[in-house]
Each structure stands twice: as structure tokens, then as C-alpha cells.
Design a protein around this motif. Structure first.
Motif, PDB file in Angstrom:
ATOM      1  N   LYS A 146      41.643  38.945  48.060  1.00  0.00           N
ATOM      2  CA  LYS A 146      43.057  39.281  48.304  1.00  0.00           C
ATOM      3  C   LYS A 146      43.784  39.431  46.973  1.00  0.00           C
ATOM      4  N   ASP A 172      50.016  39.090  39.786  1.00  0.00           N
ATOM      5  CA  ASP A 172      49.157  38.972  40.965  1.00  0.00           C
ATOM      6  C   ASP A 172      47.878  38.218  40.635  1.00  0.00           C
ATOM      7  N   SER A 207      48.759  34.542  40.448  1.00  0.00           N
ATOM      8  CA  SER A 207      48.968  33.996  41.798  1.00  0.00           C
ATOM      9  C   SER A 207      47.636  33.791  42.512  1.00  0.00           C
ATOM     10  N   TYR A 208      46.740  34.774  42.396  1.00  0.00           N
ATOM     11  CA  TYR A 208      45.425  34.665  43.031  1.00  0.00           C
ATOM     12  C   TYR A 208      44.664  33.462  42.465  1.00  0.00           C
ATOM     13  N   ASP A 211      45.904  30.776  40.977  1.00  0.00           N
ATOM     14  CA  ASP A 211      46.549  29.526  41.403  1.00  0.00           C
ATOM     15  C   ASP A 211      46.215  29.196  42.857  1.00  0.00           C
ATOM     16  N   GLU A 212      46.192  30.218  43.704  1.00  0.00           N
ATOM     17  CA  GLU A 212      45.863  29.996  45.115  1.00  0.00           C
ATOM     18  C   GLU A 212      44.433  29.497  45.273  1.00  0.00           C
ATOM     19  N   ARG A 213      43.509  30.081  44.543  1.00  0.00           N
ATOM     20  CA  ARG A 213      42.101  29.656  44.618  1.00  0.00           C
ATOM     21  C   ARG A 213      41.944  28.228  44.087  1.00  0.00           C
ATOM     22  N   ASP A 256      44.284  25.865  44.136  1.00  0.00           N
ATOM     23  CA  ASP A 256      44.858  24.975  45.145  1.00  0.00           C
ATOM     24  C   ASP A 256      43.898  24.772  46.313  1.00  0.00           C
ATOM     25  N   GLN A 257      43.235  25.836  46.714  1.00  0.00           N
ATOM     26  CA  GLN A 257      42.267  25.729  47.803  1.00  0.00           C
ATOM     27  C   GLN A 257      41.115  24.802  47.404  1.00  0.00           C
TER      28      GLN A 257
END
Length: 86
Positions: free
Chosen positions: A45, A65, A68-69, A71-73, A75-76
Motif C-alpha cells: 500500500k 508516503d 507513512s508506509y 511508520d505503519e509497518r 507500528d504493526q
């Protein structure tokens, strides 16, 4: 630390990172073709920006982007680690 700031330092202040550079740095196990297919299919994504309407146009990833990608990974991964050690 701010991920976007760190990425800006790594890519010398560039706002747009070529798609193949992102692939080589973050998805080295994927070929260029498979990387683009996974993005198109939504498996990765990460929005791709095309500089022109042509299919052969240069493709890149906006540094915001990418940050953000990332950081999201991250956090997961942290959530998964917490589940393992509850």
C-alpha cells in the motif's frame, strides 16, 4: 525521530524517490516488475506517482508516503511483538 526527516537526509532532500530506488532499498527481494504489480494489486500500500500520463512515464514515491508506509509497518511490527509477549 521523525521518519520523514531521516528519509530526506538519506535521499539528499529529494521529495520524490524513483520507484526502483525504493524497491532496491526497501524490497530488495522483489524484481521491478513484481514490485510494481504488488503495488497495483494493493499488496504493497504505497502510492506511485507518474510524472506523465504515459505508461512509460517515470514512476516515483513521494517521501511523505514512504515515511507513512514505513511508520505503519513499524507500528504493526510493534503490535505483533506485544501480542507475542503478553
Amino acid at each position: 525521530m521523525n521518519t520523514q526527516f531521516l528519509l530526506m537526509a538519506r535521499y539528499e532532500g529529494a521529495a520524490m524517490i524513483p520507484a526502483d530506488t525504493v524497491r532496491k532499498d526497501f524490497f530488495p527481494n522483489l524484481t521491478h516488475r513484481i514490485f510494481l504489480r504488488k503495488i497495483a494489486d494493493g499488496d504493497i500500500k504505497l502510492p506511485l506517482v507518474q510524472m506523465e500520463a504515459s505508461q512509460k512515464s517515470a514512476k516515483g514515491v513521494d517521501i511523505r508516503d514512504l515515511a507513512s508506509y514505513y511508520d505503519e509497518r513499524r507500528d504493526q511490527a510493534r503490535r505483533e511483538l506485544e501480542k507475542l509477549h503478553d
